[in-house]
Design an enzyme around this catalytic site. Structure first.
Site, PDB file in Angstrom:
ATOM      1  N   ASP A 132       1.433   7.715  -2.315  1.00 24.98           N
ATOM      2  CA  ASP A 132       2.095   7.071  -3.279  1.00 24.98           C
ATOM      3  C   ASP A 132       0.859   7.832  -4.428  1.00 24.98           C
ATOM      4  OD1 ASP A 132       3.059   6.072  -5.961  1.00 24.98           O
ATOM      5  OD2 ASP A 132       3.044   3.971  -4.869  1.00 24.98           O
ATOM      6  N   ARG A 134       2.142   8.040  -7.763  1.00 25.80           N
ATOM      7  CA  ARG A 134       2.164   7.625  -9.187  1.00 25.80           C
ATOM      8  C   ARG A 134       1.001   6.826 -10.241  1.00 25.80           C
ATOM      9  NH1 ARG A 134       7.119   3.679  -7.273  1.00 25.80           N
ATOM     10  NH2 ARG A 134       5.375   3.558  -5.414  1.00 25.80           N
TER      11      ARG A 134
END
Ligand SMILES: [Zn+2]
Length: 284
Positions: A132, A134
């Site tokens: 991930d 983000r």
């Protein structure tokens, strides 16, 4: 690479109005670090103690193209529905978040690896990419600019709440949207639950069951239900007898939910000879 402070200053580019299927939203375009994000506001969320907020990661395939490989489109729809039902709230549409931040091309490469049996986490790792990637700094900056220090976050991902908290926004509560798995995304979502701490599916109520208690009522009380598909201009079939285009996907789902709730289905003799319907429950 060094980025100047100016690259990381939030700029409100415009503020306008967007009429949607879920009502009218005040829509703000914000640029942060060369990426333009969108904030959709309903009502006056700054007046609420802790408005509901969805930080939605951009997903071209799920949000726009209707892909069932992920649940992004369903989550987006449910979030807008929840905000409309509450009458106030914010949807932050975060661009540059494709494939948990790895980008559209890499996401589709990861899909190809998943076609060969890898799960979503292993596929990212096989490509040398993070699980991930983000970053939610822009989201926190937008909330601050909108005067929202405290939120109720619409998400089944605890990492999103932790990220916001670390960026100085108080997450008073995390609300899991009533989105159910689809056959095509169930393995993917189970992987996120098992390996990425997402909340379990248990306890989620389908929006339709909640919105239409008729299905529950039918299952509990003896009733006879008449069901008819009719076009907006009053026809039940085309001249040739073809009724395929009279109803749509939502009607079919409704019909199959009704069938699931009843003990017997009665149809006319002509329907039997012409259509030979299965009358089974398949769509739900
Ligand atoms: Zn998606």
């Amino acid at each position: 690479m060094h980025q100047s402070e100016q690259d990381h200053a939030l700029v409100l580019e415009s503020r306008t109005v967007l009429p949607t299927d879920h009502g009218v939203f005040t829509t703000c375009a914000y640029t942060f670090g060369n990426v333009t994000h969108v904030a959709m506001l309903m009502g006056d969320p700054a007046q609420a103690e802790a408005p509901i907020v969805r930080m939605h990661s951009e997903c071209l395939t799920g949000d726009t193209l209707g892909s069932h490989r992920c649940d992004c489109g369903d989550q987006l729809e449910a979030a807008l529905q929840a905000i409309a039902a509450e009458g106030t709230g914010i949807l932050l549409y975060l661009r540059g978040h494709e494939g948990r931040g790895i980008g559209l091309a890499a996401k589709l490469r990861a899909y190809a690896l998943q076609d060969d049996g890898m799960d979503t986490v292993d596929a990212n790792r096989a490509l040398g990419l993070p699980d991930d990637a983000r970053d939610y700094t822009a989201a926190a900056e937008m909330l601050r600019h909108l005067g929202i220090p405290t939120v109720r976050l619409l998400s089944s991902n605890p990492a999103k709440a932790e990220a916001l908290t670390s960026l100085g926004i108080t997450v008073a509560d995390r609300v899991v949207l009533p989105v159910l798995d689809r056959p095509e995304n169930s393995h993917y979502l189970q992987t996120k639950r098992r390996r990425m701490r997402h909340d379990p599916l248990a306890g989620r109520v389908s929006v339709q069951e909640d919105t239409f208690p008729v299905y529950r009522t039918l299952a509990e009380h003896p009733e006879i239900v008449a069901q008819l598909a009719q076009s907006a201009d009053g026809f039940i079939a085309a001249r040739g007898g073809d009724a395929e285009f009279v109803s749509g996907e939502a009607d079919r789902t409704h019909l199959h939910r009704l069938r699931a709730a009843v003990d017997a289905v009665v149809v006319g003799a002509t329907t039997v000879t012409r259509d030979d319907p299965q009358l089974t429950v398949r769509a739900v």
